[in-house]
Design an enzyme around this catalytic site. Structure first.
Site, PDB file in Angstrom:
ATOM      1  N   PRO A  27      14.227  12.220  -9.354  1.00 35.79           N
ATOM      2  CA  PRO A  27      15.367  13.055  -8.943  1.00 35.79           C
ATOM      3  C   PRO A  27      15.142  14.526  -9.289  1.00 35.79           C
ATOM      4  O   PRO A  27      14.791  14.854 -10.415  1.00 35.79           O
ATOM      5  CB  PRO A  27      16.528  12.483  -9.767  1.00 35.79           C
ATOM      6  CG  PRO A  27      15.885  11.764 -10.922  1.00 35.79           C
ATOM      7  CD  PRO A  27      14.590  11.248 -10.402  1.00 35.79           C
ATOM      8  N   THR A  29      17.068  18.340  -8.685  1.00 34.64           N
ATOM      9  CA  THR A  29      18.136  19.214  -8.194  1.00 34.64           C
ATOM     10  C   THR A  29      17.549  20.296  -7.306  1.00 34.64           C
ATOM     11  O   THR A  29      16.569  20.937  -7.675  1.00 34.64           O
ATOM     12  CB  THR A  29      18.850  19.843  -9.406  1.00 34.64           C
ATOM     13  OG1 THR A  29      19.546  18.792 -10.069  1.00 34.64           O
ATOM     14  CG2 THR A  29      19.833  20.910  -8.984  1.00 34.64           C
ATOM     15  N   GLN A 109      21.020   9.765  -7.086  1.00 34.56           N
ATOM     16  CA  GLN A 109      21.251   9.842  -8.535  1.00 34.56           C
ATOM     17  C   GLN A 109      22.661  10.373  -8.761  1.00 34.56           C
ATOM     18  O   GLN A 109      22.971  11.520  -8.440  1.00 34.56           O
ATOM     19  CB  GLN A 109      20.253  10.774  -9.226  1.00 34.56           C
ATOM     20  CG  GLN A 109      20.436  10.710 -10.754  1.00 34.56           C
ATOM     21  CD  GLN A 109      19.621  11.725 -11.521  1.00 34.56           C
ATOM     22  OE1 GLN A 109      19.624  12.915 -11.210  1.00 34.56           O
ATOM     23  NE2 GLN A 109      18.917  11.268 -12.549  1.00 34.56           N
ATOM     24  N   GLY A 166      21.560   8.982 -16.917  1.00 35.99           N
ATOM     25  CA  GLY A 166      21.969   8.653 -18.286  1.00 35.99           C
ATOM     26  C   GLY A 166      21.139   9.393 -19.328  1.00 35.99           C
ATOM     27  O   GLY A 166      21.119   8.990 -20.487  1.00 35.99           O
ATOM     28  N   TYR A 170      23.333  15.022 -20.485  1.00 35.45           N
ATOM     29  CA  TYR A 170      24.510  15.052 -19.615  1.00 35.45           C
ATOM     30  C   TYR A 170      25.532  13.992 -20.076  1.00 35.45           C
ATOM     31  O   TYR A 170      25.321  13.315 -21.080  1.00 35.45           O
ATOM     32  CB  TYR A 170      24.073  14.874 -18.156  1.00 35.45           C
ATOM     33  CG  TYR A 170      23.249  16.044 -17.658  1.00 35.45           C
ATOM     34  CD1 TYR A 170      23.835  17.311 -17.506  1.00 35.45           C
ATOM     35  CD2 TYR A 170      21.894  15.928 -17.386  1.00 35.45           C
ATOM     36  CE1 TYR A 170      23.090  18.403 -17.072  1.00 35.45           C
ATOM     37  CE2 TYR A 170      21.143  17.021 -16.953  1.00 35.45           C
ATOM     38  CZ  TYR A 170      21.748  18.251 -16.795  1.00 35.45           C
ATOM     39  OH  TYR A 170      21.016  19.335 -16.380  1.00 35.45           O
TER      40      TYR A 170
HETATM   41  C1  LIG Z   1      13.251  21.523  -9.853  1.00 33.57           C
HETATM   42  C2  LIG Z   1      13.551  20.301 -10.699  1.00 33.57           C
HETATM   43  C3  LIG Z   1      14.826  19.774 -10.698  1.00 33.57           C
HETATM   44  C4  LIG Z   1      15.135  18.610 -11.452  1.00 33.57           C
HETATM   45  N1  LIG Z   1      16.381  18.044 -11.373  1.00 33.57           N
HETATM   46  C5  LIG Z   1      16.633  16.840 -11.951  1.00 33.57           C
HETATM   47  C6  LIG Z   1      17.833  16.118 -11.675  1.00 33.57           C
HETATM   48  O1  LIG Z   1      18.689  16.509 -10.886  1.00 33.57           O
HETATM   49  N2  LIG Z   1      18.012  14.927 -12.326  1.00 33.57           N
HETATM   50  C7  LIG Z   1      17.083  14.428 -13.200  1.00 33.57           C
HETATM   51  O2  LIG Z   1      17.300  13.354 -13.762  1.00 33.57           O
HETATM   52  N3  LIG Z   1      15.915  15.088 -13.442  1.00 33.57           N
HETATM   53  C8  LIG Z   1      15.658  16.250 -12.814  1.00 33.57           C
HETATM   54  N4  LIG Z   1      14.421  16.860 -12.986  1.00 33.57           N
HETATM   55  C9  LIG Z   1      13.405  16.204 -13.804  1.00 33.57           C
HETATM   56  C10 LIG Z   1      12.446  15.366 -12.932  1.00 33.57           C
HETATM   57  O3  LIG Z   1      13.091  14.258 -12.354  1.00 33.57           O
HETATM   58  C11 LIG Z   1      11.250  14.820 -13.753  1.00 33.57           C
HETATM   59  O4  LIG Z   1      11.738  13.910 -14.700  1.00 33.57           O
HETATM   60  C12 LIG Z   1      10.480  15.944 -14.446  1.00 33.57           C
HETATM   61  O5  LIG Z   1      10.178  16.985 -13.529  1.00 33.57           O
HETATM   62  C13 LIG Z   1       9.183  15.430 -15.058  1.00 33.57           C
HETATM   63  O6  LIG Z   1       8.345  14.902 -14.061  1.00 33.57           O
HETATM   64  P1  LIG Z   1       7.063  15.734 -13.516  1.00 33.57           P
HETATM   65  O7  LIG Z   1       6.259  16.087 -14.720  1.00 33.57           O
HETATM   66  O8  LIG Z   1       6.397  14.746 -12.589  1.00 33.57           O
HETATM   67  O9  LIG Z   1       7.571  16.939 -12.812  1.00 33.57           O
HETATM   68  C14 LIG Z   1      14.123  18.026 -12.256  1.00 33.57           C
HETATM   69  C15 LIG Z   1      12.822  18.588 -12.252  1.00 33.57           C
HETATM   70  C16 LIG Z   1      12.530  19.700 -11.478  1.00 33.57           C
HETATM   71  C17 LIG Z   1      11.127  20.228 -11.463  1.00 33.57           C
END
Ligand SMILES: Cc1cc2nc3c(=O)[nH]c(=O)nc-3n(C[C@H](O)[C@H](O)[C@H](O)COP(=O)(O)O)c2cc1C
Length: 359
Positions: A27, A29, A109, A166, A170
Protein backbone atom coordinates in the site's frame (compact mmCIF):
# COMPACT_ATOMS: atom_id res chain seq x y z
CA UNK A 1 23.04 -15.96 -13.28
CA UNK A 2 19.77 -15.51 -11.42
CA UNK A 3 18.65 -18.37 -9.18
CA UNK A 4 15.54 -20.39 -10.02
CA UNK A 5 12.79 -18.05 -8.89
CA UNK A 6 9.93 -20.33 -9.93
CA UNK A 7 8.76 -20.89 -6.32
CA UNK A 8 7.86 -17.18 -6.25
CA UNK A 9 5.76 -17.68 -9.38
CA UNK A 10 3.60 -20.43 -7.87
CA UNK A 11 -0.06 -19.58 -7.25
CA UNK A 12 -1.47 -18.77 -3.81
CA UNK A 13 -5.01 -19.20 -2.50
CA UNK A 14 -6.69 -17.71 0.54
CA UNK A 15 -10.44 -18.21 0.84
CA UNK A 16 -12.05 -16.68 -2.24
CA UNK A 17 -8.76 -15.08 -3.34
CA UNK A 18 -6.54 -16.88 -5.83
CA UNK A 19 -3.45 -15.14 -7.17
CA UNK A 20 -1.08 -16.40 -9.85
CA UNK A 21 2.20 -15.56 -8.10
CA UNK A 22 3.59 -14.33 -4.78
CA UNK A 23 4.30 -10.70 -5.69
CA UNK A 24 2.11 -8.05 -4.09
CA UNK A 25 2.03 -4.27 -4.47
CA UNK A 26 2.46 -2.74 -1.01
CA UNK A 27 0.00 0.00 0.00
CA UNK A 28 1.30 3.45 -0.99
CA UNK A 29 -0.44 6.77 -0.38
CA UNK A 30 -0.56 8.71 -3.64
CA UNK A 31 -2.66 11.83 -2.93
CA UNK A 32 -4.24 11.92 -6.38
CA UNK A 33 -7.93 11.66 -5.41
CA UNK A 34 -9.47 15.15 -5.11
CA UNK A 35 -12.46 15.15 -2.74
CA UNK A 36 -11.60 11.56 -1.89
CA UNK A 37 -12.58 10.34 -5.36
CA UNK A 38 -10.15 8.18 -7.38
CA UNK A 39 -10.31 9.02 -11.07
CA UNK A 40 -9.18 7.55 -14.38
CA UNK A 41 -5.52 8.33 -13.65
CA UNK A 42 -5.67 6.23 -10.46
CA UNK A 43 -7.38 3.37 -12.34
CA UNK A 44 -4.75 3.49 -15.09
CA UNK A 45 -1.93 3.48 -12.52
CA UNK A 46 -3.20 0.30 -10.85
CA UNK A 47 -4.11 -1.32 -14.16
CA UNK A 48 -0.52 -0.89 -15.41
CA UNK A 49 0.73 -2.97 -12.48
CA UNK A 50 -1.96 -5.63 -13.00
CA UNK A 51 -1.04 -5.91 -16.69
CA UNK A 52 2.62 -6.34 -15.73
CA UNK A 53 1.98 -9.48 -13.64
CA UNK A 54 1.65 -8.07 -10.12
CA UNK A 55 -0.24 -10.93 -8.45
CA UNK A 56 -2.15 -8.79 -5.94
CA UNK A 57 -2.47 -5.03 -5.54
CA UNK A 58 -3.08 -3.50 -2.14
CA UNK A 59 -4.24 0.05 -2.67
CA UNK A 60 -2.99 3.17 -1.02
CA UNK A 61 -4.49 3.84 2.42
CA UNK A 62 -8.19 4.67 1.96
CA UNK A 63 -10.04 6.67 4.61
CA UNK A 64 -12.86 4.89 6.41
CA UNK A 65 -16.29 6.47 6.73
CA UNK A 66 -15.64 8.74 9.72
CA UNK A 67 -14.79 12.48 9.72
CA UNK A 68 -11.69 11.87 11.86
CA UNK A 69 -10.24 9.16 9.60
CA UNK A 70 -7.89 11.13 7.36
CA UNK A 71 -6.36 14.59 7.13
CA UNK A 72 -2.85 15.88 7.00
CA UNK A 73 -0.39 13.43 8.46
CA UNK A 74 3.35 13.05 8.63
CA UNK A 75 3.75 14.00 4.98
CA UNK A 76 0.95 16.57 4.69
CA UNK A 77 -1.43 14.20 2.95
CA UNK A 78 -4.19 15.76 0.85
CA UNK A 79 -6.44 14.24 -1.77
CA UNK A 80 -6.52 10.90 0.01
CA UNK A 81 -9.28 8.63 -1.31
CA UNK A 82 -12.16 7.42 0.86
CA UNK A 83 -14.38 4.31 0.78
CA UNK A 84 -17.80 5.90 1.10
CA UNK A 85 -20.10 8.22 -0.82
CA UNK A 86 -21.46 7.71 -4.30
CA UNK A 87 -18.66 9.44 -6.21
CA UNK A 88 -15.76 7.72 -4.44
CA UNK A 89 -17.43 4.31 -4.70
CA UNK A 90 -18.08 4.83 -8.43
CA UNK A 91 -14.40 5.76 -8.82
CA UNK A 92 -13.28 2.64 -6.94
CA UNK A 93 -15.68 0.45 -8.91
CA UNK A 94 -13.97 1.60 -12.11
CA UNK A 95 -10.54 0.88 -10.57
CA UNK A 96 -11.62 -2.64 -9.61
CA UNK A 97 -13.10 -3.30 -13.06
CA UNK A 98 -9.93 -2.12 -14.83
CA UNK A 99 -7.67 -4.23 -12.62
CA UNK A 100 -9.87 -7.31 -13.00
CA UNK A 101 -10.05 -6.83 -16.79
CA UNK A 102 -6.24 -6.79 -16.79
CA UNK A 103 -6.21 -10.14 -14.94
CA UNK A 104 -5.29 -8.71 -11.53
CA UNK A 105 -6.70 -8.76 -8.01
CA UNK A 106 -7.08 -5.74 -5.77
CA UNK A 107 -7.73 -5.13 -2.08
CA UNK A 108 -8.13 -1.69 -0.46
CA UNK A 109 -6.14 -0.73 2.62
CA UNK A 110 -8.69 0.71 5.06
CA UNK A 111 -7.11 3.51 7.02
CA UNK A 112 -7.80 5.58 10.12
CA UNK A 113 -4.91 7.89 10.93
CA UNK A 114 -5.78 8.25 14.63
CA UNK A 115 -3.58 10.75 16.46
CA UNK A 116 -1.22 11.16 13.50
CA UNK A 117 -3.91 13.19 11.75
CA UNK A 118 -3.15 16.84 12.46
CA UNK A 119 -6.03 18.64 14.20
CA UNK A 120 -7.99 21.09 12.07
CA UNK A 121 -6.94 19.73 8.68
CA UNK A 122 -9.22 18.94 5.72
CA UNK A 123 -11.40 17.26 4.57
CA UNK A 124 -13.18 17.63 7.97
CA UNK A 125 -11.26 20.29 9.91
CA UNK A 126 -13.72 20.36 12.81
CA UNK A 127 -13.40 16.63 13.59
CA UNK A 128 -11.19 15.87 16.57
CA UNK A 129 -8.32 13.47 15.98
CA UNK A 130 -8.72 10.13 17.73
CA UNK A 131 -6.22 9.06 20.37
CA UNK A 132 -6.87 6.01 22.55
CA UNK A 133 -6.31 7.93 25.80
CA UNK A 134 -9.19 10.31 25.18
CA UNK A 135 -11.66 8.21 23.21
CA UNK A 136 -15.08 7.55 24.73
CA UNK A 137 -16.95 4.25 24.45
CA UNK A 138 -19.16 5.98 21.88
CA UNK A 139 -16.10 7.07 19.83
CA UNK A 140 -14.83 3.49 19.81
CA UNK A 141 -18.21 2.09 18.75
CA UNK A 142 -18.55 4.75 16.02
CA UNK A 143 -15.14 4.00 14.56
CA UNK A 144 -15.83 0.26 14.46
CA UNK A 145 -19.09 1.00 12.64
CA UNK A 146 -17.21 3.25 10.20
CA UNK A 147 -14.81 0.41 9.37
CA UNK A 148 -17.76 -1.95 8.88
CA UNK A 149 -19.56 0.40 6.49
CA UNK A 150 -16.38 0.90 4.49
CA UNK A 151 -15.56 -2.81 4.37
CA UNK A 152 -19.07 -3.67 3.21
CA UNK A 153 -18.82 -0.95 0.55
CA UNK A 154 -15.53 -2.45 -0.63
CA UNK A 155 -17.02 -5.93 -0.84
CA UNK A 156 -20.13 -4.68 -2.63
CA UNK A 157 -18.18 -2.96 -5.39
CA UNK A 158 -16.09 -6.04 -6.10
CA UNK A 159 -12.79 -5.77 -4.21
CA UNK A 160 -11.11 -9.12 -3.55
CA UNK A 161 -10.73 -8.67 0.21
CA UNK A 162 -9.93 -5.96 2.72
CA UNK A 163 -6.66 -4.90 4.33
CA UNK A 164 -6.45 -3.05 7.64
CA UNK A 165 -3.69 -0.57 8.37
CA UNK A 166 -2.76 -1.86 11.80
CA UNK A 167 0.81 -0.50 11.79
CA UNK A 168 3.06 2.58 11.77
CA UNK A 169 1.40 4.32 14.77
CA UNK A 170 -1.99 4.98 13.14
CA UNK A 171 -5.24 4.40 15.05
CA UNK A 172 -5.33 0.59 15.32
CA UNK A 173 -1.62 0.44 16.17
CA UNK A 174 -1.98 3.28 18.67
CA UNK A 175 -4.25 1.02 20.73
CA UNK A 176 -1.79 -1.87 20.47
CA UNK A 177 1.29 0.11 21.49
CA UNK A 178 1.96 1.04 25.13
CA UNK A 179 3.57 4.32 24.01
CA UNK A 180 0.20 5.69 22.85
CA UNK A 181 -2.28 3.71 24.97
CA UNK A 182 -2.25 4.43 28.69
CA UNK A 183 -5.90 3.51 29.30
CA UNK A 184 -6.59 1.39 32.34
CA UNK A 185 -9.97 0.02 31.34
CA UNK A 186 -10.80 -2.90 29.08
CA UNK A 187 -9.20 -1.10 26.07
CA UNK A 188 -5.77 -0.66 27.68
CA UNK A 189 -3.36 -1.93 30.31
CA UNK A 190 -1.69 -5.24 29.52
CA UNK A 191 -1.10 -6.58 26.01
CA UNK A 192 -4.38 -8.50 25.90
CA UNK A 193 -6.37 -5.38 26.72
CA UNK A 194 -4.36 -3.18 24.36
CA UNK A 195 -5.13 -5.73 21.62
CA UNK A 196 -8.83 -5.58 22.34
CA UNK A 197 -9.67 -2.73 19.93
CA UNK A 198 -7.96 -4.50 17.02
CA UNK A 199 -9.51 -7.84 18.00
CA UNK A 200 -13.06 -6.47 18.37
CA UNK A 201 -12.66 -4.62 15.07
CA UNK A 202 -11.54 -7.73 13.22
CA UNK A 203 -14.34 -9.81 14.77
CA UNK A 204 -16.91 -7.20 13.72
CA UNK A 205 -15.49 -7.05 10.21
CA UNK A 206 -15.43 -10.83 9.88
CA UNK A 207 -19.09 -10.96 10.90
CA UNK A 208 -19.91 -8.24 8.36
CA UNK A 209 -18.04 -9.64 5.32
CA UNK A 210 -18.69 -13.31 6.07
CA UNK A 211 -16.35 -16.31 5.90
CA UNK A 212 -13.91 -16.73 3.03
CA UNK A 213 -13.53 -13.02 2.21
CA UNK A 214 -9.86 -12.32 2.96
CA UNK A 215 -8.93 -9.94 5.77
CA UNK A 216 -5.32 -8.78 5.75
CA UNK A 217 -3.80 -7.02 8.74
CA UNK A 218 -0.71 -4.79 8.49
CA UNK A 219 1.38 -4.95 11.65
CA UNK A 220 4.70 -3.28 12.45
CA UNK A 221 7.10 -2.95 15.34
CA UNK A 222 8.19 0.54 14.18
CA UNK A 223 6.08 3.68 14.46
CA UNK A 224 6.25 6.88 12.44
CA UNK A 225 6.88 8.66 15.77
CA UNK A 226 9.70 6.27 16.67
CA UNK A 227 11.51 3.97 14.25
CA UNK A 228 13.11 2.08 17.14
CA UNK A 229 9.79 1.41 18.92
CA UNK A 230 8.76 -2.16 19.64
CA UNK A 231 5.16 -3.26 19.70
CA UNK A 232 6.28 -6.56 21.17
CA UNK A 233 9.50 -6.70 23.19
CA UNK A 234 9.48 -10.49 23.24
CA UNK A 235 8.31 -13.43 21.15
CA UNK A 236 5.78 -14.21 23.89
CA UNK A 237 4.22 -10.74 23.65
CA UNK A 238 4.06 -11.03 19.87
CA UNK A 239 2.38 -14.43 20.20
CA UNK A 240 -0.38 -12.90 22.35
CA UNK A 241 -1.13 -10.15 19.81
CA UNK A 242 -1.07 -12.19 16.61
CA UNK A 243 -2.71 -15.22 18.21
CA UNK A 244 -5.68 -13.10 19.28
CA UNK A 245 -5.93 -11.43 15.88
CA UNK A 246 -5.76 -14.75 14.04
CA UNK A 247 -8.53 -16.15 16.26
CA UNK A 248 -10.61 -13.02 15.58
CA UNK A 249 -10.49 -13.57 11.81
CA UNK A 250 -7.28 -12.25 10.25
CA UNK A 251 -6.33 -14.39 7.24
CA UNK A 252 -2.97 -12.91 6.27
CA UNK A 253 -0.51 -10.76 8.21
CA UNK A 254 1.13 -7.99 6.18
CA UNK A 255 4.32 -7.66 8.19
CA UNK A 256 5.72 -4.19 7.69
CA UNK A 257 9.44 -4.00 8.26
CA UNK A 258 11.89 -1.46 6.90
CA UNK A 259 14.38 -4.17 5.91
CA UNK A 260 12.81 -7.58 5.31
CA UNK A 261 15.97 -9.58 6.01
CA UNK A 262 16.74 -8.31 9.52
CA UNK A 263 16.26 -10.73 12.44
CA UNK A 264 13.33 -9.72 14.65
CA UNK A 265 14.62 -10.92 18.01
CA UNK A 266 18.07 -11.67 19.40
CA UNK A 267 19.27 -15.23 19.17
CA UNK A 268 17.60 -16.16 15.87
CA UNK A 269 17.97 -15.27 12.20
CA UNK A 270 14.20 -15.36 11.72
CA UNK A 271 12.66 -12.16 10.35
CA UNK A 272 9.45 -10.68 11.76
CA UNK A 273 7.25 -12.25 9.07
CA UNK A 274 8.79 -15.61 9.93
CA UNK A 275 8.03 -15.17 13.61
CA UNK A 276 4.45 -14.11 12.96
CA UNK A 277 3.86 -17.03 10.61
CA UNK A 278 5.19 -19.40 13.26
CA UNK A 279 3.28 -17.81 16.16
CA UNK A 280 -0.07 -17.22 14.43
CA UNK A 281 -0.25 -20.22 12.10
CA UNK A 282 -1.40 -17.80 9.36
CA UNK A 283 0.20 -16.91 6.03
CA UNK A 284 2.41 -13.84 6.10
CA UNK A 285 3.65 -11.25 3.63
CA UNK A 286 7.11 -9.71 3.90
CA UNK A 287 8.09 -6.20 2.81
CA UNK A 288 10.96 -3.76 3.20
CA UNK A 289 13.87 -2.81 0.94
CA UNK A 290 13.32 -5.48 -1.67
CA UNK A 291 15.06 -4.18 -4.79
CA UNK A 292 17.00 -1.38 -3.04
CA UNK A 293 20.18 -0.92 -1.03
CA UNK A 294 18.58 1.62 1.36
CA UNK A 295 15.39 1.48 3.37
CA UNK A 296 12.55 3.91 2.73
CA UNK A 297 13.40 6.69 5.21
CA UNK A 298 17.09 6.70 4.30
CA UNK A 299 16.27 6.77 0.60
CA UNK A 300 14.85 10.29 0.88
CA UNK A 301 18.20 11.68 1.96
CA UNK A 302 20.93 9.28 0.88
CA UNK A 303 22.07 8.05 -2.52
CA UNK A 304 20.08 4.88 -3.18
CA UNK A 305 20.46 2.22 -5.83
CA UNK A 306 18.20 -0.42 -7.31
CA UNK A 307 19.69 -3.84 -6.58
CA UNK A 308 18.76 -7.47 -7.07
CA UNK A 309 18.36 -9.03 -3.62
CA UNK A 310 15.95 -11.71 -4.76
CA UNK A 311 18.39 -14.43 -3.71
CA UNK A 312 17.77 -13.55 -0.05
CA UNK A 313 14.02 -13.15 -0.72
CA UNK A 314 13.98 -16.66 -2.17
CA UNK A 315 16.14 -18.18 0.57
CA UNK A 316 13.80 -16.99 3.32
CA UNK A 317 10.71 -17.88 1.27
CA UNK A 318 12.01 -21.43 0.77
CA UNK A 319 12.73 -21.62 4.50
CA UNK A 320 9.03 -20.99 5.11
CA UNK A 321 9.25 -17.46 6.57
CA UNK A 322 6.48 -15.99 4.41
CA UNK A 323 4.00 -16.77 1.67
CA UNK A 324 3.88 -13.42 -0.12
CA UNK A 325 6.45 -10.81 -1.08
CA UNK A 326 5.36 -7.16 -1.16
CA UNK A 327 7.07 -4.36 -3.04
CA UNK A 328 6.66 -0.69 -2.33
CA UNK A 329 9.12 1.59 -4.06
CA UNK A 330 10.10 -1.03 -6.65
CA UNK A 331 6.60 -0.96 -8.11
CA UNK A 332 6.32 2.80 -7.77
CA UNK A 333 9.42 3.36 -9.86
CA UNK A 334 9.07 0.43 -12.23
CA UNK A 335 5.54 -0.74 -12.99
CA UNK A 336 7.03 -3.72 -14.89
CA UNK A 337 9.26 -4.85 -12.00
CA UNK A 338 7.58 -8.26 -11.55
CA UNK A 339 7.49 -8.92 -15.28
CA UNK A 340 11.19 -8.03 -15.45
CA UNK A 341 11.93 -10.54 -12.69
CA UNK A 342 10.11 -13.18 -14.71
CA UNK A 343 11.85 -12.47 -17.99
CA UNK A 344 15.22 -11.54 -16.52
CA UNK A 345 15.54 -7.84 -17.38
CA UNK A 346 17.22 -5.07 -15.37
CA UNK A 347 15.11 -2.81 -13.17
CA UNK A 348 14.69 0.95 -13.62
CA UNK A 349 17.15 3.01 -11.53
CA UNK A 350 16.12 4.48 -8.18
CA UNK A 351 14.25 7.77 -8.66
CA UNK A 352 13.13 9.78 -5.65
CA UNK A 353 10.84 11.98 -7.79
CA UNK A 354 8.59 8.95 -8.35
CA UNK A 355 7.20 9.47 -4.83
CA UNK A 356 5.30 12.47 -6.18
CA UNK A 357 4.13 11.02 -9.50
CA UNK A 358 1.33 8.73 -10.59
CA UNK A 359 2.72 6.91 -13.59
C1 LIG B 1 5.13 7.00 -1.32
C2 LIG B 1 4.83 5.96 -0.26
C3 LIG B 1 3.60 5.95 0.36
C4 LIG B 1 3.28 4.97 1.34
N1 LIG B 1 2.02 4.92 1.88
C5 LIG B 1 1.65 3.89 2.68
C6 LIG B 1 0.29 3.68 3.05
O1 LIG B 1 -0.64 4.39 2.65
N2 LIG B 1 0.01 2.63 3.88
C7 LIG B 1 0.99 1.79 4.33
O2 LIG B 1 0.69 0.86 5.08
N3 LIG B 1 2.29 1.94 3.95
C8 LIG B 1 2.63 2.94 3.12
N4 LIG B 1 3.94 3.03 2.65
C9 LIG B 1 4.91 2.01 3.04
C10 LIG B 1 5.01 0.90 1.98
O3 LIG B 1 3.83 0.14 1.90
C11 LIG B 1 6.17 -0.08 2.28
O4 LIG B 1 5.87 -0.77 3.46
C12 LIG B 1 7.51 0.64 2.40
O5 LIG B 1 7.71 1.52 1.30
C13 LIG B 1 8.66 -0.34 2.47
O6 LIG B 1 8.72 -1.12 1.30
P1 LIG B 1 9.82 -0.82 0.14
O7 LIG B 1 11.14 -0.83 0.82
O8 LIG B 1 9.60 -1.95 -0.83
O9 LIG B 1 9.51 0.51 -0.44
C14 LIG B 1 4.26 4.02 1.70
C15 LIG B 1 5.53 4.05 1.06
C16 LIG B 1 5.81 4.99 0.09
C17 LIG B 1 7.14 4.95 -0.60
Amino acid sequence: MREDLSPLFASFTCGSLKIPNRFVMSPMTRKFSPDGVPGDDVAAYYKRRALAKVGLIITEGVGVDHPSAVGHGSMGEENIPVMHGEAALAGWRAVVEEVHAAGGKIIPQLWHMGGIRQEGTPPHPSAKSMRPNDMSEADIADIIEAFIRSAVNAKTIGFDGIALHGGHGYLIDSFLWSGTNQRDDMWGGDIERRSRFAVELVKALRAAVGPGFPILFRISQWKLQDYEAKLAETEADLALIVGALAAAGVDIFDVSTRVFSLPAFAGSDLGLAGWIRKLSGKPTMTVGSIGFDKELAASFAQPTSAIDNLGEVLRRFNAGEYDLVALGRALLMDSAWVLKVQIGRDFEPFDVTAYGRLD
